[in-house]
Design an enzyme around this catalytic site. Structure first.
Site, PDB file in Angstrom:
ATOM      1  N   HIS A 106      52.685  31.360  -9.850  1.00 23.19           N
ATOM      2  CA  HIS A 106      53.291  32.690  -9.938  1.00 23.19           C
ATOM      3  C   HIS A 106      53.407  33.095 -11.402  1.00 23.19           C
ATOM      4  CE1 HIS A 106      55.760  36.051  -8.423  1.00 23.19           C
ATOM      5  NE2 HIS A 106      56.366  35.941  -9.580  1.00 23.19           N
ATOM      6  N   CYS A 121      47.029  35.993 -20.432  1.00 22.95           N
ATOM      7  CA  CYS A 121      46.512  36.300 -21.767  1.00 22.95           C
ATOM      8  C   CYS A 121      46.975  37.686 -22.209  1.00 22.95           C
ATOM      9  CB  CYS A 121      44.985  36.238 -21.764  1.00 22.95           C
ATOM     10  SG  CYS A 121      44.249  36.576 -23.377  1.00 22.95           S
ATOM     11  N   CYS A 127      46.157  38.266 -16.308  1.00 14.62           N
ATOM     12  CA  CYS A 127      46.061  36.820 -16.110  1.00 14.62           C
ATOM     13  C   CYS A 127      44.590  36.420 -16.013  1.00 14.62           C
ATOM     14  CB  CYS A 127      46.783  36.406 -14.822  1.00 14.62           C
ATOM     15  SG  CYS A 127      48.559  36.131 -15.027  1.00 14.62           S
TER      16      CYS A 127
END
Length: 286
Positions: A106, A121, A127
């Site tokens: 998560h 990132c 993500c």
């Protein structure tokens, strides 16, 4: 900035001078082609969703149902995970109220569970997960190539700019661009090398940091498919498209254990049991 400096103070003057037309044209084509691929991968890293657990309407088998204060799957037969909690229970997300597939985590920033999550990132505002992992990997590759191309091909222009007759701004920009390219090149190349290492070991950044380094019960070889298989798991099955931003890995990102891997693990477990039985028999003998 680097693109402007490299094109305006190295590539274009080198082409216009006519001293090395072949190499000047080659540098122009290679640099712009790699830069175009870099921008393409960066865009897709931002726009492509990394992958999430299916909704209830799409696949209800990942929904949790409370029974005797424990979470169970609506369709347990469809689930055969490799990862469990330390208590032995299935991994489940308390925010999404869903069971977690293997390698799913998560993200509190994205506020959702990400399939095969590598990390969040901030540079791509997204993500890195199952569906955009290849684009991120190639983004690092193209960035490393671009930086190294600038560093090594722009050296003659930097050397010429050290002449005292060179205008200050041209000298400053060339020296600044070379220094910046070296700095970024070292960082990006090292980061890319780290991700090559993770790919060959069939691990994500989260698995490396939270499990491998902390010496937990996680088996780093549980998803290992061999060198070629591990590369295909990130770059896709088609070898000719490995270094191009297309032909992503097949699958849904819900399971990473193939039947061949299960059979090999069962055979290894059988051999281990027979070996232990043989050792016990020898120890009990006269």
């Amino acid at each position: 900035i680097l693109y402007y400096i490299y094109m305006s103070y190295h590539c274009v003057p080198r082409w216009e001078s006519g001293r090395h037309p072949f190499w000047a044209l080659l540098e122009l084509v290679v640099f712009n082609a790699v830069t175009a691929l870099l921008v393409m991968c960066y865009t897709w890293c931002i726009l492509v969703h990394p992958g999430a657990i299916p909704d209830k309407d799409e696949d209800p088998s990942w929904e949790c149902v409370q029974t005797d204060h424990r979470d169970i799957a609506l369709n347990p037969a469809a689930l055969n995970p490799q990862e469990y909690k330390r208590s032995g229970d299935r991994r489940q997300c308390k925010w999404c109220s869903k069971l977690k597939p293997d390698r799913c985590h998560h993200c509190r920033i994205c506020r959702t569970c990400i399939l095969k999550m590598d990390h969040h990132c901030p540079w791509i505002y997204n993500c890195v997960g199952f569906k955009n992992h290849k684009y991120f990997f190639l983004l690092l590759f193209y960035s490393a190539v671009d930086c190294n191309v600038i560093v090594w091909t722009m050296l003659p222009s930097v050397h010429e700019a050290l002449d005292l007759r060179t205008p200050f701004m041209k000298m400053f920009l060339l020296l600044f661009g070379e220094t910046l390219a070296v700095f970024l090149g070292v960082l990006v190349t090292a980061f890319f090398g780290f991700h090559v290492h993770l790919m060959l070991r069939a691990m994500t950044t989260i698995e490396f940091c939270e499990k491998s380094m902390k010496r937990s019960a996680f088996d780093p070889n549980v998803y290992d498919r061999g060198t070629v298989g591990n590369i295909k798991a990130v770059l896709g099955d088609n070898v000719y498209f490995w270094l191009l931003p297309c032909s992503t890995p097949p699958g849904r990102g819900m399971s990473f254990i193939t039947e061949d891997m299960r059979l090999s693990k069962d055979m290894e477990a059988g051999r281990s049991l027979r070996r232990r039985a043989h050792q016990k028999a020898e120890a009990a003998g006269p």
